[in-house]
Structures are given as C-alpha cells and as structure tokens.
Design an enzyme around this catalytic site. Structure first.
Site, PDB file in Angstrom:
ATOM      1  N   PRO A   2       2.102  59.623 -14.948  1.00  0.00           N
ATOM      2  CA  PRO A   2       0.976  58.727 -14.673  1.00  0.00           C
ATOM      3  C   PRO A   2      -0.259  59.052 -15.511  1.00  0.00           C
ATOM      4  CG  PRO A   2       1.511  60.075 -12.739  1.00  0.00           C
ATOM      5  CD  PRO A   2       2.497  60.418 -13.794  1.00  0.00           C
ATOM      6  N   GLU A   3      -0.853  58.007 -16.075  1.00  0.00           N
ATOM      7  CA  GLU A   3      -2.105  58.154 -16.814  1.00  0.00           C
ATOM      8  C   GLU A   3      -3.188  57.399 -16.040  1.00  0.00           C
ATOM      9  OE1 GLU A   3      -1.796  57.270 -20.998  1.00  0.00           O
ATOM     10  OE2 GLU A   3       0.296  57.841 -21.053  1.00  0.00           O
TER      11      GLU A   3
END
Ligand SMILES: [Zn+2]
Length: 290
Positions: A2-3
């Site tokens: 996840p960013e």
C-alpha cells in the site's frame, strides 16, 4: 504494497466506521506487532475515537486522552472488521475491541506491519510522524521544487525517500515519472523548473486519480472492507514491461534503479543534462522544454 492512495482509502473508511465509537480494550495475539509508548500500563482505556489522519503511508487514529494509534501497513498489513460468525483471518495479530460490540482486527501475513499506541504525546510531537517528510499530496509546486532542485540525486530514489517527502512508492513514482517524461535515473538538480512543475502536476494527478479509484490492487492489497482497488487498470507503465508505450507505441523497458524494479519508456523518458554557460555539462544533452 500500500502507498498513499491505498492508505488514504483505508483512512476515509475508518473515519466513517469509527465515528462516535470508543475503544474498550486491545488484545495482542502475536508479540512485537503492537507496542505501547511509553507502556501498556499507561494506556487510558476506554477512549473515544476522535479522527483518522495520515502522513504519507502512515495512518494515525486519534483517541481521547491524548492517545494515538499509529498503523504502518508496510507490505501486507490490513485492517478489517471480522465477521462474528466466521473465524478470524489467518495472521490476525491485534484485536481492537470497540464499545459497540464490533472488533477491528489487524492481520499481516508477512509481519512487517507495525502498530504503536502512543499515550500522552501531543499529536504534533509523535516522533514517527515527525521523522517523515511532508505528505506528497499536501505539497505546493513551490515546495516540491525546493525539495528536489538542490539535491544531486537520482530522481526515483529521491521520490521514494520518505524523509524527503512521504507517501510515494514504486507504483506511483513510475507512473508520475512516465507522465512527466522523466528518466528514473535523471539527476534532480539537472531538471528545469518547468520540468519539475510538470512532475509535480503528474504526481498530484496520479495520486488523486488513484484515490478516486480506491487505490491499486497489486498482489495482496485489498481495501478496508475487502474490496479491490481499481487504479491498476489505469497504470501506464507499472507492471507493463515489454508492452507497448501508450504515448509512442515503443516497447516499455524494465530495469533496476536503486534495487527497485522500474518500468519506463526509453523513448518518452530521456535523460536531460544541465546547461552551463550555453554548453551542456561534459558535452551531454541539454534540457529541452517539455
Ligand atoms: Zn513512449
């Protein structure tokens, strides 16, 4: 992994699901995933939920009594509401029991994710948050320029450096550099103001579009209620090595930049060199306007 956009999707969902709810008790099922700062004995529970914030890829859930739960999902961490009739997901390490009978669970197969419960530290003095650079989504084009221009570093590792600016990872850096027509190994100091402004616009567009689409679902990441993000359908370069460039029709190439797999178009993303006194330094190609 996840960013910023994926974490932002989780933050928004939590903000809604935890409204007017209190946290009654915390259970740690696996040592080392959740830590208390300073100690568990200091925790002031039950505590009302006040809001969900985010800095880069770090989530910060604020509770009454000057308490903050930091959540760093890292590679495979995920928050979810377990179904009361079904067993917990495998690799569930922490349970947050809410005062409305629900439980918020944290699972993480690869166990790189971390939860830290801070007690008595004002929100703006939490060291993990203060160590991070400004959030990529909050930057003005001027600040973005001031961060990049003085640094004599390759642009991709520079954008990935969470101390410089926080939130960008491999996917959105590759996408933004492609949009702005910048080679991933380009030295930041050699970029013109115009080109850096174009990169800033690209970063903003890519992040906002990804947030609108609920982030990208690559390998393990799924959103908060188990839904997949959609942004991967819009990727121009990430995961498309060997395929056709959407701009020029050439073939996208894969290389390693600072040990990170990187996809780019050798035709659309050329290296540029600084002009000094009318000449390109060491006879290299001169920056042209975008
Ligand atoms: Zn191209």
């Amino acid at each position: 992994m996840p960013e910023l956009p994926e974490v932002e999707s989780v933050r928004k969902s939590l903000e809604i699901s935890l409204e007017d709810v209190g946290l009654a008790r915390i259970d740690s099922l696996f040592p080392g995933v959740l830590t208390f700062c300073p100690t568990l004995a200091e925790a002031r529970l039950p505590a009302k939920f006040l809001g969900a914030d985010r800095r880069g890829k770090m989530l910060a859930l604020r509770f009454q009594g000057e308490q903050t739960l930091l959540v760093h999902l890292r590679m495979t961490g995920r928050l979810y509401f377990p179904n009361a009739e079904a067993p917990l997901l495998p690799h569930t390490h922490v349970l947050l029991h809410l005062d409305d009978q629900r439980t918020l669970a944290f699972c993480d197969p690869r166990r790189f994710g971390r939860l830290v419960w801070h007690v008595g530290t004002p929100f703006d003095r939490i060291p993990e948050l203060n160590r991070l650079g400004p959030d990529a989504l909050s930057l003005s084009s001027k600040v973005f320029f001031q961060l990049l221009k003085p640094r004599n570093r390759m642009i991709k590792p520079l954008l990935l450096d969470q101390i410089v600016l926080s939130g960008l990872g491999n996917i959105y850096v590759d996408e933004s550099l492609f949009r702005a027509g910048i080679h991933p190994k380009q030295i930041s100091a050699d970029l013109s103001r115009k080109r850096i402004d174009l990169l800033w616009e690209s970063v903003m567009e890519v992040l906002q579009k990804a947030i609108e689409n609920g982030g990208s679902t690559i390998r393990d990441f799924v959103g908060f209620s188990g839904e997949a993000g959609n942004y991967q359908k819009h990727h121009s370069v990430y995961g498309r090595a060997g395929l056709e460039c959407v701009k020029c029709g050439g073939t996208l190439r894969r290389t390693l930049v600072a040990q990170r797999g990187t996809t780019y178009c050798p035709h659309c993303q050329r290296m540029r060199y600084r002009r000094t006194k009318g000449k390109a330094i060491r006879g290299r190609r001169v920056e042209t306007s975008p």
